[in-house]
Design a protein around this motif. Structure first.
Motif, PDB file in Angstrom:
ATOM      1  N   VAL A 186       0.855  -1.189   0.000  1.00 16.96           N
ATOM      2  CA  VAL A 186       0.000   0.000   0.000  1.00 16.96           C
ATOM      3  C   VAL A 186       0.890   1.238   0.000  1.00 16.96           C
ATOM      4  CG1 VAL A 186      -1.844   1.246   1.185  1.00 16.96           C
ATOM      5  CG2 VAL A 186      -1.754  -1.268   1.304  1.00 16.96           C
ATOM      6  N   THR A 187       0.628   2.151  -0.932  1.00 23.64           N
ATOM      7  CA  THR A 187       1.365   3.419  -0.999  1.00 23.64           C
ATOM      8  C   THR A 187       0.400   4.567  -0.748  1.00 23.64           C
ATOM      9  OG1 THR A 187       2.904   2.495  -2.623  1.00 23.64           O
ATOM     10  CG2 THR A 187       2.817   4.894  -2.433  1.00 23.64           C
ATOM     11  N   SER A 220       6.191  -0.824   7.877  1.00 22.45           N
ATOM     12  CA  SER A 220       5.706   0.433   7.300  1.00 22.45           C
ATOM     13  C   SER A 220       6.821   1.463   7.318  1.00 22.45           C
ATOM     14  CB  SER A 220       4.485   0.953   8.068  1.00 22.45           C
ATOM     15  OG  SER A 220       4.817   1.207   9.425  1.00 22.45           O
ATOM     16  N   ARG A 221       6.736   2.422   6.407  1.00 18.45           N
ATOM     17  CA  ARG A 221       7.751   3.462   6.281  1.00 18.45           C
ATOM     18  C   ARG A 221       7.088   4.796   5.969  1.00 18.45           C
ATOM     19  NH1 ARG A 221       8.720  -1.030   3.991  1.00 18.45           N
ATOM     20  NH2 ARG A 221       7.566  -0.381   2.124  1.00 18.45           N
ATOM     21  N   VAL A 222       7.609   5.870   6.561  1.00 19.44           N
ATOM     22  CA  VAL A 222       7.206   7.233   6.231  1.00 19.44           C
ATOM     23  C   VAL A 222       8.438   7.942   5.687  1.00 19.44           C
ATOM     24  CG1 VAL A 222       6.312   9.427   7.083  1.00 19.44           C
ATOM     25  CG2 VAL A 222       5.422   7.275   8.017  1.00 19.44           C
ATOM     26  N   SER A 230       5.026  10.930   1.452  1.00 16.23           N
ATOM     27  CA  SER A 230       4.514   9.609   1.100  1.00 16.23           C
ATOM     28  C   SER A 230       4.901   8.595   2.172  1.00 16.23           C
ATOM     29  CB  SER A 230       5.045   9.159  -0.267  1.00 16.23           C
ATOM     30  OG  SER A 230       6.447   8.994  -0.226  1.00 16.23           O
ATOM     31  N   SER A 231       4.215   7.474   2.147  1.00 19.31           N
ATOM     32  CA  SER A 231       4.488   6.370   3.069  1.00 19.31           C
ATOM     33  C   SER A 231       4.016   5.078   2.422  1.00 19.31           C
ATOM     34  CB  SER A 231       3.777   6.587   4.412  1.00 19.31           C
ATOM     35  OG  SER A 231       2.374   6.637   4.217  1.00 19.31           O
ATOM     36  N   SER A 232       4.418   3.947   2.995  1.00 19.53           N
ATOM     37  CA  SER A 232       4.034   2.659   2.422  1.00 19.53           C
ATOM     38  C   SER A 232       3.903   1.612   3.519  1.00 19.53           C
ATOM     39  CB  SER A 232       5.048   2.197   1.377  1.00 19.53           C
ATOM     40  OG  SER A 232       6.313   1.986   1.970  1.00 19.53           O
ATOM     41  N   VAL A 268      -4.408   6.867  -2.214  1.00 20.62           N
ATOM     42  CA  VAL A 268      -3.992   5.533  -1.765  1.00 20.62           C
ATOM     43  C   VAL A 268      -3.998   4.594  -2.964  1.00 20.62           C
ATOM     44  CG1 VAL A 268      -4.486   3.590  -0.237  1.00 20.62           C
ATOM     45  CG2 VAL A 268      -4.926   5.937   0.540  1.00 20.62           C
ATOM     46  N   ARG A 269      -2.872   3.927  -3.181  1.00 22.14           N
ATOM     47  CA  ARG A 269      -2.726   3.004  -4.303  1.00 22.14           C
ATOM     48  C   ARG A 269      -2.201   1.673  -3.798  1.00 22.14           C
ATOM     49  NH1 ARG A 269       1.288   1.885  -8.472  1.00 22.14           N
ATOM     50  NH2 ARG A 269       0.256   1.468 -10.467  1.00 22.14           N
TER      51      ARG A 269
END
Length: 721
Positions: A472-473, A493-495, A501-503, A537-538
């Motif tokens: 999820v991006t 998860s990452r910010v 952006s984050s994922s 959100v993609r």
């Protein structure tokens, strides 16, 4: 009969013995009358005892009169192999073995049954002094008369070698099997996959970008409130990202009336490679092992011919019962026989069991789309010592968890390990750590009768994977909007440093499974705009059947920006998930306090959270998740009434709850005498149907109830330490 056994003993002295046919005038053995109604473990595992209609398996089954087994002197017993239920016919190219209890079997059937050390007759439960083992039949031209005074049968493909009885360990009460099939150095002997193309309905997995309404993944985004005054700014504004994996049309046909046979899915599903790592240490003897065999029988019968299974058993050491094998009719029969042969003895070497299970997965030549390991243990590892000198694992799951199983060896290969802590003596901290590191779940099985239900719930999910490698991006749509944090539980998860952006790496999703992630952002003030664009959100994921990558996007999230503050609509969806995240954080805090010995403080932390949740909007509206969270927190309080209660069940119950909430996936926990305790907020329809099927086999079948009665009277031996 005596003269024939004298001939057999003579052949034993020459290291060779062939089958000596039994004549009709031979009197039946008289020492079996009292044991003919005793149950065999093979009969226990047979789905024929589950009182359902369908094709009969090739495993021993009782007669139509319930559990009454064939008597040794009956005509059917002499003419039918009690393992495959096919006729015994001399001269048909099959060797025949007749045991000292007078029961006859096809040689290849009984050899498979006893090759793991089992010396119990599957019909009358008599203990054999000699057991058959399979060796190649010598070429007739090489058979010396001096070496073989007994006439060879040209029709027999194998001969019978008699083995001495197993040795006994004078310090233990359990039999130590002397015969074990050697294991290869590399486990690349997995059965090959069926490489025929999977038939999928056209456009069933189309991208949302193409406008097709049939989607595998739904994505929705909810703001904390629907509107905010134009001149107002706000930090820590919550946005909920909601994902749901949509089952294909029709789904799997998990009918309650078809409770003992493999699914016939109305639509294709991804086949699975499953390795079960089972504790058979001394403390598993008696009822525990019998119920574990029954639970494994349920798993075996509910896998399809496309699925592959391998079983690892461990006590002081570990061994692979059989390689990854398709659960076809033959595969199921052989798997049931292997599980039926298990004997409990020795200590607990969890690390060796996991190492061998990981090796099965790592060495396989071919791979099914879905793979998983199930680990069950009722004790603490008594062989592996950590670097600190204590016999406990490190926080990251090592040394019990092999590096290869979670990708730490840079192999890129990760297999989730779903762990099941059984009883009050298992190491719940280690089991939770193993599952958490590998991406699996930890379930707490407090009572023996819950093993099968717990396994059923787990495989109900594994057999319904519809999304894999989901990522999820989340991107900011406003130049002044920054993402400050993500609440993603145990998912990586990452910010990004700039906050734009984050994922989140989600991985696999079961059919109808949902995931909810809270994103914290800042809302800037607007000069004149009537609305503010917040996030996009993609999602990118792989379809496990077609192996194709698919992408889908949610609608852009915006909020209204009126000039004057009006009535703001608060999102109950966001409030509900805030309650879940808050409860999970409090559970972790309470556990930390309890581990330090402050049970009163731990209980107080839980009570304060319950009061706060009761004042929330979702709780006041009767939200089911909020009600379930309150009941769960109350149960945890009750399991902290004393140090003894906490050590026996409180710690495991809390860790199982933390596992469930951090992965948003159902786990079994606690006492399941009330079956509703297994029902969790994250349970999918496939899990529910498989659980219903399990309970139908346990509660709805009269023959199963009769089977259970003798098992529950068996004793349990203390575990060697």
């Amino acid at each position: 009969m005596t003269s024939k056994w004298r001939k057999a003993k003579l052949a034993l002295g020459l290291n060779l013995c062939v089958y000596v046919p039994r004549t009709l005038e031979d009197p039946p053995s008289n020492n079996l009358d009292a044991s003919t109604d005793r149950l065999s473990s093979a009969a226990l595992l047979s789905p024929g005892n589950w009182d359902v209609d369908g094709p009969r398996p090739m495993t021993p089954t009782p007669s139509s009169h319930g559990l009454k087994l064939y008597r040794s002197g009956s005509k059917s017993s002499k003419q039918t192999c009690s393992i495959c239920l096919n006729k015994i016919k001399q001269g048909g190219g099959h060797a025949i073995f007749t045991a000292e209890c007078s029961h006859s079997f096809h040689f290849h059937c009984i050899a498979s049954n006893v090759k793991y050390g089992n010396q119990i007759c599957p019909v009358c439960r008599a203990k054999w002094k000699e057991i058959p083992s399979q060796v190649p039949c010598p070429d007739p031209s090489q058979r010396s008369a001096s070496r073989n005074p007994i006439r060879w049968s040209r029709d027999d493909a194998v001969v019978t070698m008699l083995r001495p009885p197993p040795r006994r360990d004078s310090h233990r009460r359990h039999i130590v099997p002397v015969f074990q099939a050697p294991e290869p150095g590399v486990f690349d002997d997995d059965e090959p996959l069926d490489l025929q193309p999977v038939v999928v309905e056209k456009n069933s997995c189309s991208e949302v970008a193409n406008g097709n309404s049939s989607r595998t993944l739904e994505v929705r985004v909810y703001p904390e409130v629907s509107a905010m005054p134009r001149s107002t700014s706000q930090d820590n504004f919550s946005v909920l990202v909601h994902l749901k994996a949509v089952a294909a049309a029709g789904g799997q046909n998990l009918s309650q009336n078809n409770v003992s046979f493999p699914q016939v899915a109305q639509t294709p599903r991804a086949p699975i490679d499953l390795v079960t790592v089972l504790d058979i240490s001394g403390s598993m003897a008696g009822t525990k092992l019998a119920l574990l065999k029954r639970a494994m029988g349920f798993v075996i019968q509910n896998l399809s011919s496309a699925d592959r299974l391998s079983v690892i058993s461990f006590s002081s050491t570990a061994r692979r019962l059989f390689p990854l094998r398709h659960m076809s009719d033959v595969g199921r029969q052989q798997a049931l026989q292997a599980v039926n042969s298990l004997v409990a003895n020795g200590g607990t070497n969890i690390a060796e069991g996991l190492r061998k299970g990981a090796k099965v997965m790592a060495d396989r030549k071919q791979k099914n789309p879905v793979a998983s390991v199930i680990l069950l243990s009722d004790g603490q590892d008594t062989y592996t010592v950590s670097g600190s000198g204590e016999n406990r694992p490190q926080p990251n799951g090592h040394p019990l968890l092999p590096l290869s199983i979670n990708g730490s060896d840079n192999s890129g290969f990760q297999i989730p390990v779903h762990t099941f802590g059984f009883g009050t003596d298992h190491d719940s901290s280690a089991m939770h750590s193993i599952s958490e590191t590998s991406g699996g779940t930890f379930s707490f099985i407090e009572t023996e009768a819950a093993i099968q239900d717990a396994f059923a719930q787990c495989i109900g999910g594994l057999l319904s994977v519809v999304v894999q490698e989901l990522q999820v991006t989340i991107e900011s749509l406003h130049p002044s909007l920054k993402i400050s944090s993500l609440k993603a539980g145990s998912y990586p998860s990452r910010v990004m440093a700039n906050g734009c952006s984050s994922s989140i790496d989600v991985g696999d999703l079961y059919a109808d499974e949902e995931r909810d992630f809270l994103v914290s952002i800042n809302i800037p003030a607007e000069a004149s705009s009537s609305e503010t664009s917040l996030l996009n959100v993609r999602c990118i994921y792989r379809d496990p059947l077609t192996k194709e990558l698919t992408s889908t996007e949610a609608e852009e999230l915006t909020i209204k920006r009126p000039e004057i503050a009006g009535e703001e609509i608060v999102s109950i969806e966001v409030d509900r998930q805030q309650n879940r995240v808050r409860a999970a954080e409090v559970m972790a805090q309470a556990r930390a306090a309890a581990e330090q010995g402050d049970l009163a403080i731990a209980a107080s932390i839980l009570e304060n959270c319950r009061r706060a949740l009761s004042e929330s909007l979702s709780a006041k509206s009767g939200d089911r998740l909020s009600i379930a969270l309150d009941a769960e927190l109350k149960e945890m309080q009750e399991r902290m009434t004393s140090r003894h209660v906490y050590e026996a069940s409180g710690r495991a119950y809390i860790l199982s709850g933390l596992s469930s909430h951090s992965w948003q996936r159902a786990t079994a926990r606690g006492d399941s005498t009330d079956r509703s305790s297994l029902v969790q907020a994250y349970q999918t329809p496939s899990m529910t149907e498989m659980l219903t099927r399990s309970q139908a086999t346990l509660l709805g079948s009269p023959s199963t109830q009769r089977l259970m009665q003798p098992l529950l009277s068996l004793g349990s031996h203390p575990k060697p330490r």
